[in-house]
Design a protein around this motif. Structure first.
Motif, PDB file in Angstrom:
ATOM      1  N   VAL A 194      19.059  75.976  74.259  1.00  0.00           N
ATOM      2  CA  VAL A 194      18.840  77.152  73.414  1.00  0.00           C
ATOM      3  C   VAL A 194      19.083  78.436  74.207  1.00  0.00           C
ATOM      4  O   VAL A 194      19.722  79.379  73.721  1.00  0.00           O
ATOM      5  N   GLU A 195      18.600  78.489  75.452  1.00  0.00           N
ATOM      6  CA  GLU A 195      18.799  79.684  76.274  1.00  0.00           C
ATOM      7  C   GLU A 195      20.275  79.871  76.624  1.00  0.00           C
ATOM      8  O   GLU A 195      20.790  80.999  76.612  1.00  0.00           O
ATOM      9  N   ARG A 198      22.041  81.109  73.526  1.00  0.00           N
ATOM     10  CA  ARG A 198      21.641  82.508  73.294  1.00  0.00           C
ATOM     11  C   ARG A 198      22.413  83.446  74.211  1.00  0.00           C
ATOM     12  O   ARG A 198      22.919  84.501  73.779  1.00  0.00           O
ATOM     13  N   ALA A 201      26.076  83.602  73.100  1.00  0.00           N
ATOM     14  CA  ALA A 201      26.201  84.315  71.829  1.00  0.00           C
ATOM     15  C   ALA A 201      26.024  85.819  72.026  1.00  0.00           C
ATOM     16  O   ALA A 201      26.600  86.627  71.287  1.00  0.00           O
ATOM     17  N   HIS A 202      25.251  86.196  73.041  1.00  0.00           N
ATOM     18  CA  HIS A 202      25.085  87.614  73.381  1.00  0.00           C
ATOM     19  C   HIS A 202      26.281  88.130  74.171  1.00  0.00           C
ATOM     20  O   HIS A 202      26.775  89.241  73.932  1.00  0.00           O
ATOM     21  N   SER A 219      26.063  87.498  81.468  1.00  0.00           N
ATOM     22  CA  SER A 219      25.345  86.742  80.445  1.00  0.00           C
ATOM     23  C   SER A 219      26.125  85.486  80.055  1.00  0.00           C
ATOM     24  O   SER A 219      25.550  84.388  79.940  1.00  0.00           O
ATOM     25  N   GLY A 223      24.998  81.628  80.745  1.00  0.00           N
ATOM     26  CA  GLY A 223      24.917  80.672  79.644  1.00  0.00           C
ATOM     27  C   GLY A 223      25.764  79.442  79.887  1.00  0.00           C
ATOM     28  O   GLY A 223      25.351  78.313  79.598  1.00  0.00           O
ATOM     29  N   LEU A 280      18.385  78.006  66.992  1.00  0.00           N
ATOM     30  CA  LEU A 280      19.706  78.630  66.922  1.00  0.00           C
ATOM     31  C   LEU A 280      19.882  79.507  65.686  1.00  0.00           C
ATOM     32  O   LEU A 280      20.888  80.205  65.560  1.00  0.00           O
ATOM     33  N   GLY A 282      18.376  82.164  64.770  1.00  0.00           N
ATOM     34  CA  GLY A 282      18.379  83.593  65.056  1.00  0.00           C
ATOM     35  C   GLY A 282      19.764  84.109  65.396  1.00  0.00           C
ATOM     36  O   GLY A 282      20.116  85.257  65.096  1.00  0.00           O
ATOM     37  N   ALA A 283      20.577  83.259  66.026  1.00  0.00           N
ATOM     38  CA  ALA A 283      21.930  83.660  66.420  1.00  0.00           C
ATOM     39  C   ALA A 283      22.953  83.405  65.329  1.00  0.00           C
ATOM     40  O   ALA A 283      23.910  84.174  65.175  1.00  0.00           O
TER      41      ALA A 283
END
Length: 355
Positions: A194-195, A198, A201-202, A219, A223, A280, A282-283
């Motif tokens: 998940v991290e 995230r 996706a950022h 980032s 990831g 996931l 939220g993304a």
């Protein structure tokens, strides 16, 4: 109640940051290596030589012919150099093709590997090797395949072309997505998954906006490392089977194939996953598979197997090959449904989740 699980942390050493390539000599010294073979693709030959120049005479040869899908004949050619130069270690600078060649040499020799990744492939964190011979790609796992030292230098990714960054990053996301529903998964790997997703996706949209934006690159690389850890720790399912099948059979580009197929493979399994994908949403929104497809399109990633060079006539063959050897997957493997999945991916249609 939490289900029973086991977790064995990977033994590899990781160095992460900006400018960390300058730690290379120290890492080589720590391993006690004196006769390294440098590996790269032809395209990254100059970059690899520049990075390795700090090692001086410790680099005794350079093989700049790494190729996609790790063809056995290329590995055999590299092995001739390994033997002729009495090499005691492998230095790989590049993406999945170069790292794959280093792994193929390691499984044949048990030589230590030092890797400086320049993409988000994640292969550097796994004990997995996929090799292609006469159009057939086979995969195996062995701890001797996993590199001993990985040096992540964000600076080495700043010039990675945007298109390659996107496909490579989506490839990494695929590793983490399948880790979330792996039959041998565990809560530690799920946290990493998940991290890692995230962070990518950022970071990836920022890379699209500004190729050399260091915060976005950092980032994305962070990831990719976490997603690679997922790939190297638990079993993969339908998505990875399809990608290896299509890539090896039709010589499709590896990362781009992952980018196209991921939303469709996830949609195939999504109805059987319960709350597994909640982290996931939220993304990507409530329909994660469709959200991933929309996210990929927003980045300008390829969305059709057709544009990657797969013939429409190969859809039936690919569906049959995907069922050739049983493997764990949340939803039972059904040839008709898998054929439909590949067909939608070939045409670029949105993913379809089972009702």
């Amino acid at each position: 109640m939490m289900r029973h699980f086991s977790y064995s942390p990977a033994p590899a050493r990781v160095v992460f940051g900006s400018g960390t390539r300058h730690d290379l000599a120290k890492e080589v010294e720590s391993l006690g290596k004196h006769r390294l073979l440098l590996l790269s693709t032809a395209e990254q030959s100059a970059q690899a030589q520049e990075i390795a120049s700090v090692l001086g005479s410790r680099v005794v040869g350079h093989f700049p012919e790494a190729a996609m899908h790790t063809p056995v004949d290329v590995t055999e050619k590299a092995m001739s150099l390994v033997n002729a130069l009495t090499v005691d270690g492998i230095l790989s600078v590049g993406g999945g093709s170069t790292i794959g060649l280093g792994k193929a040499i390691a499984i044949r020799t048990d030589l230590d590997q030092i890797v400086l990744p320049t993409t988000y492939a994640g292969s550097e964190m796994t004990p997995i090797l996929g090799e292609t011979n006469e159009g057939l790609k086979t995969t195996r796992s062995d701890q001797r395949i996993r590199p001993e030292v990985v040096i992540y230098d964000v600076d080495l990714t700043l010039d990675l072309p945007v298109a390659m960054s996107i496909s490579s990053g989506l490839n990494a996301i695929a590793h983490a997505v399948e880790a979330l529903y792996a039959h041998d998964g565990n809560p530690i790997i799920s946290l990493m998954a998940v991290e890692g997703i995230r962070a990518l996706a950022h970071g990836l949209p920022g890379v699209v906006r500004d190729q050399r934006d260091e915060e976005s690159r950092s980032s994305a690389l962070y990831g990719a490392w976490l997603c690679g850890m997922c790939l190297g720790s638990v079993a993969m399912g339908l998505h990875h089977k399809l990608c290896h099948t299509l890539g090896g059979t039709f010589n499709l580009p590896h990362a781009e194939t992952h980018a196209v197929l991921l939303p469709h493979a996830l949609a195939y399994n999504q109805s059987r996953l319960g709350d597994t994908l909640d982290g996931l949403k939220g993304a990507f929104g409530p329909d994660v598979a469709l959200g991933l497809h929309t996210f990929s399109k927003s980045l300008g990633a390829p969305t059709t197997l057709r544009e990657l060079g797969m013939p429409q006539s190969g859809i039936d063959q690919a569906a049959k090959l995907a069922l050739a050897k049983p493997y764990p997957n949340p939803r039972p493997l059904e040839e008709g449904a898998i054929r439909a999945l590949i067909g939608r991916a070939w045409a670029g249609e949105p993913p379809l989740t089972e009702e």
